[in-house]
Design an enzyme around this catalytic site. Structure first.
Site, PDB file in Angstrom:
ATOM      1  N   GLU A  23     -10.450   6.863   4.756  1.00 62.29           N
ATOM      2  CA  GLU A  23      -9.210   6.440   5.496  1.00 62.29           C
ATOM      3  C   GLU A  23      -9.384   6.829   6.968  1.00 62.29           C
ATOM      4  OE1 GLU A  23      -6.282   6.231   1.666  1.00 62.29           O
ATOM      5  OE2 GLU A  23      -5.614   5.249   3.389  1.00 62.29           O
ATOM      6  N   ASP A  26       0.726  -1.204  -0.116  1.00 63.25           N
ATOM      7  CA  ASP A  26      -0.122  -0.032   0.001  1.00 63.25           C
ATOM      8  C   ASP A  26       0.869   1.128   0.155  1.00 63.25           C
ATOM      9  OD1 ASP A  26      -3.178   0.512   1.665  1.00 63.25           O
ATOM     10  OD2 ASP A  26      -2.182   1.534   0.227  1.00 63.25           O
TER      11      ASP A  26
HETATM   12  C1  GLC Z   1      -4.481   4.324   0.083  1.00 62.95           C
HETATM   13  C2  GLC Z   1      -5.255   3.334   0.156  1.00 62.95           C
HETATM   14  C3  GLC Z   1      -5.313   2.281  -0.792  1.00 62.95           C
HETATM   15  C4  GLC Z   1      -5.136   2.685  -2.045  1.00 62.95           C
HETATM   16  C5  GLC Z   1      -3.861   3.271  -2.185  1.00 62.95           C
HETATM   17  C6  GLC Z   1      -3.527   3.894  -3.453  1.00 62.95           C
HETATM   18  O1  GLC Z   1      -3.777   4.663   1.288  1.00 62.95           O
HETATM   19  O2  GLC Z   1      -4.885   2.597   1.391  1.00 62.95           O
HETATM   20  O3  GLC Z   1      -6.734   1.572  -0.422  1.00 62.95           O
HETATM   21  O4  GLC Z   1      -5.427   1.998  -2.983  1.00 62.95           O
HETATM   22  O5  GLC Z   1      -3.442   4.152  -0.968  1.00 62.95           O
HETATM   23  O6  GLC Z   1      -4.298   5.343  -3.583  1.00 62.95           O
END
Ligand code: GLC
Length: 639
Positions: free
Chosen positions: A534, A316
């Site tokens: 988030e 991530d």
């Molecule tokens: C974010 C998320 C993830 C996402 C990634 C790219 O922090 O946790 O779900 O796909 O970054 O944007």
């Protein structure tokens, strides 16, 4: 954790400033040493032959690659941090748009020009390996202005309709491919066990069987197999246990037994793998104190070993940085993540550091060549299966699907099917308990507040989310966090109500409820949550109604007019104390751009059929999960 600044981001921003200073001192984030030269491949090299089995093409290509070629393939940079020259020079395997990271103009044309420019840079490398462009298309191609924005997953969970969700995947794939991107970081297969979690709305519900059933979206996104028309790579995320953290803390610690982890959080991944999902994204969270990004047990032994996952694993956003407990990318982080089984690193800004550090780890023998080769084999296999070597550039015929009438009609159907009717009071004979003239019942009305009559009605509409595309779409819409207001093209709930009524009816709107009076037959109050994403959506103290909504509601109640509450939220909210004053309650979730789907249910064009995908706790107490419920899991009324 893309583009918009928040407290967390501010910290990262300060780190970035620090890095710039340090770079000036030449101590980190310096450009990686130039890669060793790679022999260009002849036009008839076996890996370029479409008819050959993918495994043979991969083997031939890997035989031609240097270590630097392979390290580049494992590196994903954010579009704002890498130039086309960087892609060519360092052979970067992937570029992403973080949430809200969009080209100008932010439309299909703008995206196609951007992605194809990056792709041409990748094709200019000695071996011409195409790059993968990744985006968070988590409820439609939600970054793109004018794209169709579908209900977030919690609303789709309420539909209990896997076939519908597959259609949504297909429509989303067409819009993503229509802008040139090849890969979406979706679906989130999180099983949300505590609604205080800011990502509850990204979950299909609190029980694994719903998410497992909805993995049909993967077939929609990828097609029956990769490489077909408008096929894009899907991502099962975030592996493993992201929805089970204590207190619903985003990126927190999932403190449960291995047995519970496997029983509650693993089944959707088994279903996703059965459907051939091409990638899996690792969770920021920890499992009993161990960062999942560094867990060889979870990523290699369980996911790749026991479950037999043959796609590739992507970390991530800066998730690797957290492994050693400090927020900065370190050699220990890189070693731990790659040895745990991460194949591609989402290192949006510090991609140069990642390449340098991993090269050093391989040279020192702390990361084996076999591990590097396994990661590359997995990544390249998906690129060949997607057909990227044959069709690396955008199929521009798909641009017309972006925000198309057909997709919006599908979204409107999904909105209507996602509505969950939680309360619908009977009206006193002839008149409602508290006002002159009950709403003229719609045909088939059972003498209850809903459905509303289309004709001869006098409707007052209030609430911050009645005429607000941004609120009804929620987070991950145009920007990472989403925002209130007219953020993109669509139909608000109020517009849907206005379109639904006959000329003999009137619709009056005031967000605050000013102007309500006994002359109205019914009031529709559209309340709930403002957009978030988030950790910005974590509510450790509970999910409560905001003061503006409460003030507006008391204004309506004072009038004595029957009140229909439409709750636009990413999760159950604590409404227990207010509920007795409401004559009807419709859980609308986060419907996206097609608000008319809500009106379709309010006026009975579509009977409510949604069922709660989560337990609605009586006093807001979390975690609920089948506990003392105001409305139990699976509850939903109809007409
Ligand atoms: C974010 C998320 C993830 C996402 C990634 C790219 O922090 O946790 O779900 O796909 O970054 O944007």
């Amino acid at each position: 954790m893309p583009a918009s600044l928040s407290s967390h981001r501010l910290r990262s921003g300060l780190v970035a400033i620090g890095v710039v200073l340090l770079t000036a001192a030449g101590s980190c984030d310096a450009p990686p040493s130039p890669p060793t030269a790679t022999q260009a491949a002849p036009a008839d090299a076996p890996y370029r032959e479409k008819a050959r089995p993918v495994a043979e093409r991969v083997a031939d290509l890997m035989g031609r690659m240097t270590l630097d070629d392979k390290l580049g393939q494992m590196t994903q940079a954010e579009r704002k941090s890498a130039t086309t020259d960087d892609i060519t020079q360092y052979r970067l395997g992937s570029i992403l748009s973080g949430g809200g990271s969009t080209p100008r103009p932010n439309n299909a044309e703008g995206w196609t020009e951007m992605v194809d420019a990056f792709q041409r840079a990748a094709l200019a490398t000695p071996l011409g390996i195409p790059m993968l462009y990744g985006v968070d298309a988590v409820h439609g191609h939600n970054n793109v202005s004018g794209a169709t924005v579908f209900p977030h997953n919690i609303g789709l969970g309420a539909t209990r309709d896997p076939a519908l969700v597959q259609q949504i995947g297909r429509a989303t794939a067409e819009e993503v491919a229509g802008t040139g991107a090849h890969w979406t970081f979706a679906p989130c297969l999180c099983v949300a066990r505590d609604d205080r979690w800011g990502r509850t709305y990204e979950s299909f519900g609190e029980r694994p069987e719903i998410a497992s059933a909805m993995t049909t979206v993967i077939t929609g996104l990828q097609g029956e197999q990769l490489g077909g028309p408008a096929s894009i790579l899907a991502t099962a995320k975030h592996f493993l246990g992201d929805g089970g953290t204590s207190g619903g803390k985003d990126q927190g610690d999932t403190k449960i037994s291995d047995a519970e982890l496997r029983a509650v959080h693993l089944p959707p991944y088994q279903a996703a793998i059965k459907r051939g999902v091409g990638s899996v994204m690792v969770s920021y969270s920890s499992f009993n104190g161990d960062k999942v990004h560094g867990s060889k047990y979870l990523i290699t032994d369980l996911l790749k070993g026991e479950l037999g996952f043959t796609g590739f694993v992507v970390s991530d956003w800066n998730g690797i940085d957290q492994i050693d407990g400090a927020d900065r990318l370190s050699a220990e982080d890189v070693r731990a993540a790659v040895n745990a089984g991460v194949d591609m690193a989402m290192v949006p800004d510090h991609w140069a550091d990642f390449i340098e550090l991993l090269r050093e780890e391989v040279r020192a023998g702390r990361v084996t060549q076999e591990r590097i080769d396994d990661a590359n084999r997995r990544i390249l296999t998906k690129k060949f299966e997607l057909g990227l070597f044959e069709k690396p550039l955008t199929d521009r015929s798909l641009a017309a699907t972006v925000g198309s009438d057909a997709h919006r009609a599908l979204a409107r159907t999904a909105v209507a099917k996602s509505q969950v009717l939680l309360k619908n009071s009977a009206l006193a004979r002839g008149v409602s308990e508290r006002s002159e003239g009950a709403p003229q019942g719609a045909p088939g009305n059972s003498g209850r507040v809903l459905p509303l009559a289309k004709a001869g009605n006098k409707i007052f509409v209030a609430g911050k989310s009645a005429d607000n595309i941004g609120n009804q779409s929620g987070g991950w819409t145009i920007t990472w966090q989403g925002e209130s207001g007219e953020t993109t093209r669509g139909t608000t709930i109020l517009q849907g109500i206005r379109e639904a009524v006959a000329p003999s009816s009137s619709v009056t709107y005031d967000a605050s409820g000013n102007g309500i009076g006994k002359g109205f037959k019914v009031a529709v109050a559209v309340i709930g949550e403002k957009p978030y994403a988030e950790f910005e959506g974590d509510r450790p103290d509970g999910v409560v109604l905001d003061p503006d909504d409460l003030a507006m509601l008391s204004r309506l109640r004072a009038s004595g007019v029957p009140i229909v509450v439409v709750l636009v939220s990413g999760r159950p909210m604590d409404v227990g104390a207010q509920l007795s004053g409401w004559d009807a309650l419709l859980a609308s979730w986060l419907p996206g751009t097609e608000g008319a789907g809500v009106a379709d249910v309010l006026f009975g064009m579509v009977k409510p059929g949604g069922k709660l995908p989560v337990t609605w706790p009586r006093d807001g107490r979390q975690p609920a999960n089948g506990g003392d419920a105001l409305f139990p899991f699976g509850f939903g009324l109809t007409y």
